[in-house]
Every structure is written in structure tokens, then in C-alpha cells.
Motif scaffolding. Structure first.
Motif, short mmCIF file in Angstrom:
data_model
loop_
_atom_site.label_atom_id
_atom_site.label_comp_id
_atom_site.label_asym_id
_atom_site.label_seq_id
_atom_site.Cartn_x
_atom_site.Cartn_y
_atom_site.Cartn_z
N PRO A 71 0.82 -1.23 0.00
CA PRO A 71 0.00 0.00 0.00
C PRO A 71 0.84 1.27 0.00
O PRO A 71 0.50 2.25 -0.68
CB PRO A 71 -0.81 -0.10 1.30
N GLN A 72 1.96 1.25 0.72
CA GLN A 72 2.81 2.45 0.77
C GLN A 72 3.34 2.80 -0.62
O GLN A 72 3.56 3.97 -0.95
CB GLN A 72 4.04 2.26 1.67
N LEU A 73 3.59 1.76 -1.41
CA LEU A 73 4.14 2.00 -2.75
C LEU A 73 3.06 2.47 -3.71
O LEU A 73 3.29 3.36 -4.53
CB LEU A 73 4.83 0.74 -3.27
N LEU A 74 1.89 1.86 -3.59
CA LEU A 74 0.78 2.28 -4.43
C LEU A 74 0.49 3.76 -4.18
O LEU A 74 0.28 4.56 -5.11
CB LEU A 74 -0.46 1.43 -4.15
N GLN A 75 0.54 4.11 -2.90
CA GLN A 75 0.34 5.51 -2.52
C GLN A 75 1.41 6.40 -3.15
O GLN A 75 1.11 7.48 -3.67
CB GLN A 75 0.42 5.59 -0.99
N GLY A 76 2.64 5.93 -3.14
CA GLY A 76 3.75 6.67 -3.74
C GLY A 76 3.54 6.87 -5.23
O GLY A 76 3.77 7.95 -5.77
N VAL A 77 3.11 5.82 -5.90
CA VAL A 77 2.86 5.88 -7.34
C VAL A 77 1.78 6.91 -7.65
O VAL A 77 1.95 7.76 -8.54
CB VAL A 77 2.42 4.47 -7.86
N TYR A 78 0.70 6.86 -6.90
CA TYR A 78 -0.39 7.81 -7.16
C TYR A 78 0.01 9.24 -6.81
O TYR A 78 -0.39 10.19 -7.48
CB TYR A 78 -1.67 7.40 -6.43
#
Ligand code: ADP
Length: 445
Positions: A71-78
Motif C-alpha cells: 500500500p505504501q508504494l501504491l500511494q507513492g505511485v499515485y
């Protein structure tokens, strides 16, 4: 270095290069591209995928959710403003994130999302509970390594446990220490020293090895050798990933030595064409006459933005001065400028702060400024032997087919020699270059 002014047999900026200069040129170009790029390039071409195991299913994703990222990475991507994977990411990401890890060689032009893809792969594979290097990424220069580092920091913004260290000259560590950061990004020489000589890194614990900008890398023999030596210290099950903007035979041979049993992803660059370009030439006798013709053209037609190419820095400087005196807002890209300065000039021009960009070829190679409707070859492009440089001609004025708006190209001819060059360019492309009478400009537009 003083350079003669006239066209012909003289060397233009950046020609007759040594290996080191050639590499610097390529690295600078690549850095410039990164500095001025703020989004993906458009492409209509299909991605070619060559799977290592042709029987395994080919996955492609249309969304980042499908990748089951942390989730932390998905958040970073967005947070970076990415909505969906780019063309090559659609295929490259599932491949890079697959279990067991797979090796990959990927080639696509700059701006297609390669860096973002391998950064995401590195961040996904790191175990932040372990305080030792797990991902190793090598780039051809210090500056390029820093750019990639920035992407890691941005994308990992919500994943602060993951730490990054730069393996670059000047970053001196205490003897005997062990690096605790999970990601090391640097240049081949320093990274190799850190692995072998100083043992700051235990290469046997590396899970992902990334070699970026392979085409720039191989321009230096030393870098090739160092990269191969780094690769040899890594464990067999380490995931090897290699990226390149171009793919000549030499890059391919190098790639095969770095990446065993690779999957291969290729995306052809959009072809440039002259089909949507009206080409003209103007006959003059001197550079002053060429300047006068240019003024006439400016007086006759509305030019939103133009790029003007000169053969030497001196002509470019002179012309920029003359145009300013005529009241034009002129930007000058010059060979003396460092890359950051060039990027700033290009950005101002792109933002419309100046309407004319005067440049020599080297500075502007690979730059596309989409809103430019008029390109003027104040000097025709010639190679170091004085022959027509068709590739550069196409690159200056050509457009990528489907996206290109109609454009106008004007070539300034000032001697028998340059008329001959023009004719040869015309023959090469089999496209008529019409004569333009600058005292009677009704026909244009
Ligand atoms: P390359 O490494 O092929 O030159 P980058 O990864 O640097 O390409 O991407 C080029 C630009 O596009 C960067 O500004 C990057 O932030 C942006 N970008 C990358 N992937 C995406 C995406 N999926 N959606 C939107 N923008 C993206």
C-alpha cells in the motif's frame, strides 16, 4: 578552441570526439532529457515481448492495483500523478514483480517509463527489516545516478523505512564499515570498489541488480568491464535487469553478458517523417543576407515559435544578438552551458517565455518541442566531412507521424556548396524542397 565560421569542412560543436567526450555527450543528452521531461512520451507502437519461457502465460496489467503492490508504494505511485502503467510498464512490471524473479532486458526510448518501472521493482523487493544492501543500481554518471535516486525518494515517500545510499565518487565511507541502506545507486567504479575492495557491501545478499542506460554505459570500455565484474560477484538467483534507450548490436552483446536467461521487451520509437512538413529553401549569398531573409519571413508570416539551427556557436551567438536587436525575444542554447542551464533555457522556451530558440545542433539533439511550428536551418546540417547529415535534418524538422501537427521548414542556402548539400538532402528523402522568394512571401503558409 577557436572554430572557423564558414560551413563546409569545419567541425561543428562536439565533433571529432574522443571516447570520453562521446560518452559525456551521450550522458549529457540523457540527463538533459530527464531534466526537461515531465511526462510520458506518446507512442502508438506495439510493445514486443520475447519471453524466456514461451509457455508461461504473458501477463500485462492495465492498472497499478493489479500488481498487488505494498500500500505504501501504491500511494507513492499515485502521489507522483501516475494513473495507469505506461505502455512498457504494462508488460515490464508484472514480469519484474513475478515470483520467482525473472531477468529482463528492456529497450525503449527515453521518457517511456523505464526508470519508474525498475524503481518500483526495487522498492517492492526490499525487505526493510534487513539493514543491508539488497538492491544495486548502476548508472553511467554521477548526475544520472542522482536523478534515479530522486525517483526512488519520490516513489518511496510513504515507505521511509527503506533507505538509499549513493555509491559515487566523493562519497567516502569509513574503512571497515558495513552499509545499512537497502538500496545502493551509483556509478560502476565506485560500486565495484564498495563490493570488492572495501567490502562495504556484501554482493551475495543482493536480490536485484539494475543496469540503467546501457547504451551510454558501453560508450566507456571501463564501465563495461566494471559492470561485468560487479555482475560476477552477485548470486545466481539475483534478479538482473538492464535498460537501454537504443539497441545497437553492441548494446545487445553487452546486455547478454549482464543478463542471463533474459526476457526481452522492446518498444520501437515512433518513426519521424517529413510528410506533414512543408519544406522551403531561400537563396542567399552571405550570412547577412540570410539574416535579412529571416527578417523578411518574420515580417510576412506569423510565427508562434521557431527553432533556428546554426552550424557553430559563433554564428548562433551572432544571430541571437541580431535578432534581439530587431526586437525578438530570443533564447540561445550554447555549447558552453552546463546541462542544467540548457534545461532551464529549454523549459523557458517551452513555456513560451521566448519565441525564438537559436541553437547549434549538439545542444538540441533529441529535444522535441511540440509547439514549434517553424524550424529554420540557418546552416544546413553537415557531418564532419562536409557531407549532408540526413539523419540530423530529419530529426530537426521531422515529426512523428500521428501526433505531428503540420510544420514548416526553411533552409538557408548561401553558396554553391550549400546548394549542393540541399540537393542531396532533397534526393535522399525524395521530397521536394521548394524555392522561396523572400521578397514575395504570399505562397508560404
Ligand atoms: P524513462 O526511464 O524511460 O526515460 P521515466 O520512467 O523517467 O522514463 O518516465 C518519463 C516521465 O514519465 C517521468 O516524468 C515519469 O515521472 C513519468 N511517468 C513514468 N511512468 C508514468 C506513468 N505510468 N504515468 C504517468 N507518468 C509516468
Amino acid at each position: 578552441k577557436a572554430k572557423p565560421e564558414e560551413n563546409g569542412t569545419v567541425k561543428a560543436d562536439g565533433e571529432a570526439k574522443t571516447e570520453e567526450e562521446d560518452k559525456e555527450d551521450k550522458a549529457a543528452q540523457s540527463l538533459l532529457n530527464k531534466l526537461i521531461r515531465n511526462n510520458l512520451v506518446n507512442t502508438n507502437n506495439q510493445v514486443e515481448v520475447l519471453q524466456r519461457d514461451p509457455n508461461s502465460p504473458l501477463y500485462s496489467v492495465k492498472s497499478f492495483e493489479e500488481l498487488r503492490l505494498k500500500p505504501q508504494l501504491l500511494q507513492g505511485v499515485y502521489a507522483m500523478g501516475f494513473n495507469r502503467p505506461s505502455k512498457i510498464q504494462e508488460n515490464a512490471l508484472p514480469m519484474m514483480l513475478a515470483e520467482p524473479p525473472q531477468n529482463l532486458i528492456a529497450q525503449s526510448q527515453s521518457g517511456t517509463g523505464k526508470t519508474a518501472a525498475f524503481v518500483l521493482a526495487m522498492l517492492s523487493r526490499v525487505d526493510p527489516a534487513n539493514s543491508w544492501p539488497q538492491c544495486l543500481c548502476v548508472s553511467p554518471t554521477y548526475e544520472l545516478a542522482l536523478q534515479t535516486g530522486k525517483v526512488i525518494e519520490q516513489m518511496g515517500k510513504f515507505y521511509p523505512e527503506v533507505k538509499l545510499i549513493y555509491g559515487i565518487r566523493g562519497n567516502k565511507l569509513e574503512r571497515g564499515m558495513k552499509i545499512q541502506e537497502q538500496i545502493v545507486i551509483g556509478t560502476p567504479g565506485t560500486v565495484l570498489d564498495w563490493c570488492l575492495k572495501f567490502k562495504f557491501i556484501d554482493p551475495k545478499k543482493i536480490k536485484v541488480f539494475v543496469l540503467d542506460e546501457a547504451d551510454v554505459m558501453i560508450a566507456t570500455q571501463g564501465h563495461q568491464d566494471q559492470s561485468i565484474r560487479i555482475q560476477r560477484t552477485l548470486p545466481k538467483n539475483c534478479q538482473m535487469l538492464l535498460f537501454s534507450a537504443t539497441f545497437e548490436e553492441s548494446v545487445w552483446n553487452f546486455a547478454k553478458r549482464i543478463v542471463p536467461e533474459p526476457n526481452i521487451i522492446k518498444l520501437k520509437r515512433e518513426e519521424e517523417t517529413l510528410d506533414t512538413i512543408k519544406q522551403y529553401y531561400v537563396n542567399c549569398n552571405s550570412k547577412e543576407e540570410k539574416f535579412q531573409a529571416l527578417c523578411n519571413i518574420y515580417g510576412a508570416i506569423t510565427i508562434a515559435q521557431a527553432m533556428i539551427f546554426c552550424h557553430t556557436r559563433r554564428t548562433a551567438g551572432w544571430l541571437a544578438g541580431e535578432l534581439s536587436r530587431e526586437g525578438h525575444q530570443v533564447a540561445l542554447l550554447s555549447g558552453e552551458m552546463v546541462v542544467e542551464q540548457r534545461a532551464a533555457v529549454i523549459e523557458r522556451f517551452r513555456d513560451g517565455k521566448e519565441k525564438v530558440l537559436v541553437t547549434t545542433n549538439v545542444c538540441a539533439r533529441g529535444i522535441d518541442v511540440e509547439q514549434v511550428s517553424v524550424v529554420i536551418n540557418f546552416d544546413l546540417p553537415v557531418d564532419k566531412d562536409g557531407n549532408p547529415d540526413n539523419e540530423t535534418y530529419l530529426h530537426r524538422i521531422g515529426r512523428t507521424g500521428r501526433f505531428g501537427k503540420r510544420g514548416l521548414a526553411i533552409n538557408m542556402v548561401d553558396s554553391k556548396g550549400s546548394m549542393n548539400i540541399l540537393n542531396r538532402i532533397q534526393e535522399h528523402f525524395k521530397k521536394k524542397i521548394e524555392k522561396l522568394d523572400t521578397d514575395d512571401l504570399d505562397e508560404i503558409e
